[in-house]
Design a protein around this motif. Structure first.
Motif, PDB file in Angstrom:
ATOM      1  N   VAL A  23      91.882  35.923  11.188  1.00  0.00           N
ATOM      2  CA  VAL A  23      92.456  36.810  12.206  1.00  0.00           C
ATOM      3  C   VAL A  23      91.918  38.234  12.037  1.00  0.00           C
ATOM      4  O   VAL A  23      91.546  38.889  13.022  1.00  0.00           O
ATOM      5  N   LEU A  24      91.840  38.713  10.797  1.00  0.00           N
ATOM      6  CA  LEU A  24      91.292  40.051  10.550  1.00  0.00           C
ATOM      7  C   LEU A  24      89.814  40.130  10.944  1.00  0.00           C
ATOM      8  O   LEU A  24      89.364  41.127  11.511  1.00  0.00           O
ATOM      9  N   PHE A  25      89.072  39.081  10.654  1.00  0.00           N
ATOM     10  CA  PHE A  25      87.656  39.034  11.025  1.00  0.00           C
ATOM     11  C   PHE A  25      87.495  39.088  12.547  1.00  0.00           C
ATOM     12  O   PHE A  25      86.671  39.844  13.076  1.00  0.00           O
ATOM     13  N   LEU A  26      88.276  38.297  13.253  1.00  0.00           N
ATOM     14  CA  LEU A  26      88.210  38.297  14.715  1.00  0.00           C
ATOM     15  C   LEU A  26      88.622  39.648  15.292  1.00  0.00           C
ATOM     16  O   LEU A  26      88.033  40.128  16.264  1.00  0.00           O
ATOM     17  N   CYS A  27      89.625  40.269  14.672  1.00  0.00           N
ATOM     18  CA  CYS A  27      90.068  41.592  15.111  1.00  0.00           C
ATOM     19  C   CYS A  27      88.946  42.612  14.902  1.00  0.00           C
ATOM     20  O   CYS A  27      88.702  43.464  15.767  1.00  0.00           O
ATOM     21  N   ALA A  28      88.255  42.531  13.770  1.00  0.00           N
ATOM     22  CA  ALA A  28      87.145  43.451  13.500  1.00  0.00           C
ATOM     23  C   ALA A  28      86.027  43.258  14.519  1.00  0.00           C
ATOM     24  O   ALA A  28      85.449  44.243  15.016  1.00  0.00           O
ATOM     25  N   ILE A  29      85.719  42.024  14.871  1.00  0.00           N
ATOM     26  CA  ILE A  29      84.690  41.759  15.886  1.00  0.00           C
ATOM     27  C   ILE A  29      85.119  42.346  17.225  1.00  0.00           C
ATOM     28  O   ILE A  29      84.322  42.970  17.934  1.00  0.00           O
ATOM     29  N   PHE A  30      86.387  42.165  17.573  1.00  0.00           N
ATOM     30  CA  PHE A  30      86.929  42.704  18.821  1.00  0.00           C
ATOM     31  C   PHE A  30      86.769  44.222  18.873  1.00  0.00           C
ATOM     32  O   PHE A  30      86.322  44.786  19.875  1.00  0.00           O
ATOM     33  N   VAL A  31      87.119  44.881  17.764  1.00  0.00           N
ATOM     34  CA  VAL A  31      86.998  46.340  17.704  1.00  0.00           C
ATOM     35  C   VAL A  31      85.536  46.760  17.785  1.00  0.00           C
ATOM     36  O   VAL A  31      85.185  47.705  18.509  1.00  0.00           O
ATOM     37  N   LEU A  32      84.669  46.067  17.073  1.00  0.00           N
ATOM     38  CA  LEU A  32      83.235  46.399  17.109  1.00  0.00           C
ATOM     39  C   LEU A  32      82.648  46.219  18.508  1.00  0.00           C
ATOM     40  O   LEU A  32      81.845  47.044  18.963  1.00  0.00           O
ATOM     41  N   LEU A  33      83.046  45.159  19.188  1.00  0.00           N
ATOM     42  CA  LEU A  33      82.576  44.958  20.561  1.00  0.00           C
ATOM     43  C   LEU A  33      83.063  46.081  21.473  1.00  0.00           C
ATOM     44  O   LEU A  33      82.311  46.566  22.329  1.00  0.00           O
ATOM     45  N   ASP A  34      84.306  46.499  21.271  1.00  0.00           N
ATOM     46  CA  ASP A  34      84.840  47.587  22.087  1.00  0.00           C
ATOM     47  C   ASP A  34      84.089  48.896  21.814  1.00  0.00           C
ATOM     48  O   ASP A  34      83.786  49.637  22.754  1.00  0.00           O
ATOM     49  N   VAL A  35      83.790  49.165  20.560  1.00  0.00           N
ATOM     50  CA  VAL A  35      83.020  50.365  20.222  1.00  0.00           C
ATOM     51  C   VAL A  35      81.650  50.304  20.877  1.00  0.00           C
ATOM     52  O   VAL A  35      81.152  51.291  21.433  1.00  0.00           O
ATOM     53  N   GLY A  36      81.016  49.139  20.837  1.00  0.00           N
ATOM     54  CA  GLY A  36      79.718  48.967  21.491  1.00  0.00           C
ATOM     55  C   GLY A  36      79.808  49.171  22.997  1.00  0.00           C
ATOM     56  O   GLY A  36      78.931  49.798  23.604  1.00  0.00           O
ATOM     57  N   LEU A  37      80.863  48.652  23.602  1.00  0.00           N
ATOM     58  CA  LEU A  37      81.056  48.823  25.040  1.00  0.00           C
ATOM     59  C   LEU A  37      81.256  50.289  25.415  1.00  0.00           C
ATOM     60  O   LEU A  37      80.823  50.734  26.479  1.00  0.00           O
ATOM     61  N   ARG A  38      81.915  51.037  24.534  1.00  0.00           N
ATOM     62  CA  ARG A  38      82.127  52.465  24.812  1.00  0.00           C
ATOM     63  C   ARG A  38      80.801  53.214  24.903  1.00  0.00           C
ATOM     64  O   ARG A  38      80.680  54.170  25.662  1.00  0.00           O
ATOM     65  N   LYS A  39      79.817  52.782  24.142  1.00  0.00           N
ATOM     66  CA  LYS A  39      78.486  53.402  24.207  1.00  0.00           C
ATOM     67  C   LYS A  39      77.846  53.161  25.578  1.00  0.00           C
ATOM     68  O   LYS A  39      76.986  53.915  26.009  1.00  0.00           O
ATOM     69  N   LEU A  40      78.283  52.094  26.244  1.00  0.00           N
ATOM     70  CA  LEU A  40      77.766  51.749  27.570  1.00  0.00           C
ATOM     71  C   LEU A  40      78.656  52.271  28.700  1.00  0.00           C
ATOM     72  O   LEU A  40      78.423  51.960  29.870  1.00  0.00           O
ATOM     73  N   GLY A  41      79.703  52.995  28.321  1.00  0.00           N
ATOM     74  CA  GLY A  41      80.591  53.578  29.322  1.00  0.00           C
ATOM     75  C   GLY A  41      81.736  52.680  29.755  1.00  0.00           C
ATOM     76  O   GLY A  41      82.393  52.950  30.754  1.00  0.00           O
ATOM     77  N   ALA A  42      81.999  51.602  29.005  1.00  0.00           N
ATOM     78  CA  ALA A  42      83.100  50.688  29.332  1.00  0.00           C
ATOM     79  C   ALA A  42      83.974  50.509  28.084  1.00  0.00           C
ATOM     80  O   ALA A  42      83.648  51.027  27.021  1.00  0.00           O
ATOM     81  N   SER A  43      85.058  49.782  28.242  1.00  0.00           N
ATOM     82  CA  SER A  43      85.936  49.516  27.098  1.00  0.00           C
ATOM     83  C   SER A  43      86.896  48.393  27.454  1.00  0.00           C
ATOM     84  O   SER A  43      87.273  48.240  28.612  1.00  0.00           O
ATOM     85  N   PHE A  44      87.271  47.624  26.440  1.00  0.00           N
ATOM     86  CA  PHE A  44      88.337  46.640  26.641  1.00  0.00           C
ATOM     87  C   PHE A  44      89.662  47.359  26.850  1.00  0.00           C
ATOM     88  O   PHE A  44      90.499  46.923  27.611  1.00  0.00           O
ATOM     89  N   GLY A  45      89.860  48.427  26.079  1.00  0.00           N
ATOM     90  CA  GLY A  45      91.130  49.155  26.100  1.00  0.00           C
ATOM     91  C   GLY A  45      92.151  48.474  25.227  1.00  0.00           C
ATOM     92  O   GLY A  45      92.203  47.251  25.145  1.00  0.00           O
ATOM     93  N   GLY A  46      92.923  49.267  24.540  1.00  0.00           N
ATOM     94  CA  GLY A  46      94.018  48.731  23.737  1.00  0.00           C
ATOM     95  C   GLY A  46      93.624  48.208  22.375  1.00  0.00           C
ATOM     96  O   GLY A  46      94.446  47.587  21.703  1.00  0.00           O
ATOM     97  N   THR A  47      92.379  48.446  21.948  1.00  0.00           N
ATOM     98  CA  THR A  47      91.990  47.914  20.639  1.00  0.00           C
ATOM     99  C   THR A  47      92.808  48.535  19.515  1.00  0.00           C
ATOM    100  O   THR A  47      93.120  47.847  18.532  1.00  0.00           O
ATOM    101  N   ASP A  48      93.171  49.798  19.641  1.00  0.00           N
ATOM    102  CA  ASP A  48      93.989  50.426  18.599  1.00  0.00           C
ATOM    103  C   ASP A  48      95.377  49.783  18.545  1.00  0.00           C
ATOM    104  O   ASP A  48      95.918  49.532  17.469  1.00  0.00           O
TER     105      ASP A  48
END
Length: 182
Positions: A23-48
């Motif tokens: 679960v922690l690993f999947l959460c870390a991947i989710f956060v990393l993907l969101d950080v990557g998306l922010r570089k592209l001007g998008a976001s999942f939102g709510g990762t925090d």
């Protein structure tokens, strides 16, 4: 009997530890993907928010594993100055205190979950997460920790009653800094 209880708890908690690690690993991947998306001007939102929920849940579930691995912090200034029986009695007192405290916490967690279910409470955030979805697994983790604590205490009590102090110490003892370094 005591060793079979401890062995069963260790086996079950290894599975718990693997699950919370995943679960922690999947959460870390989710956060990393969101950080990557922010570089592209998008976001999942709510990762925090989601990662905070994940941390609360995995912490409550991980406590039982930490207990059996003797990973909880203990102050053992007096314990090291007595013999095997004295150490065992200090250890039993520490486990009794731990089990009682954790049980009290678990009992106090239930009204929080019950109120959230009754009121259909949602987080005051953009995600509006139904709180029972988070509080249910969180509460279950505290209950599991309480069960593990009491069963570990009973197993250690059986070992001490039979005079098997070294096995009791291996199950619930505390190790000083000198021993941890070696």
């Amino acid at each position: 009997m005591a060793q079979s209880i401890l062995s069963l708890l260790r086996r079950l908690n290894r599975w718990v530890a693997l699950a919370i690690g995943l679960v922690l690993f999947l959460c870390a991947i989710f956060v990393l993907l969101d950080v990557g998306l922010r570089k592209l001007g998008a976001s999942f939102g709510g990762t925090d928010e989601i990662s905070g929920y994940v941390m609360a849940i995995v912490t409550s579930w991980g406590m039982g594993y930490a207990l059996l691995e003797l990973a909880h912090v203990r102050i053992d200034i007096l314990r090291g100055r007595v013999g095997a029986l004295g150490r065992s009695l200090f250890d039993l007192f520490a486990m009794l205190t731990m089990a009682g405290t954790v049980t009290l916490i678990a009992l106090r967690c239930w009204p929080v979950l019950d109120r959230s279910i009754a009121n259909m409470s949602r987080a005051n955030t953009p995600l509006e997460t139904p709180l029972w979805l988070v509080q249910g697994p969180w509460f279950a983790g505290w209950v599991w920790f309480a069960i593990v604590s009491w069963l570990t205490f009973l197993a250690a009590l059986m070992l001490v009653a039979k005079g098997e102090f070294s096995q009791s110490e291996a199950a619930i003892g505390a190790f000083g800094e000198e021993e941890a370094v070696l």
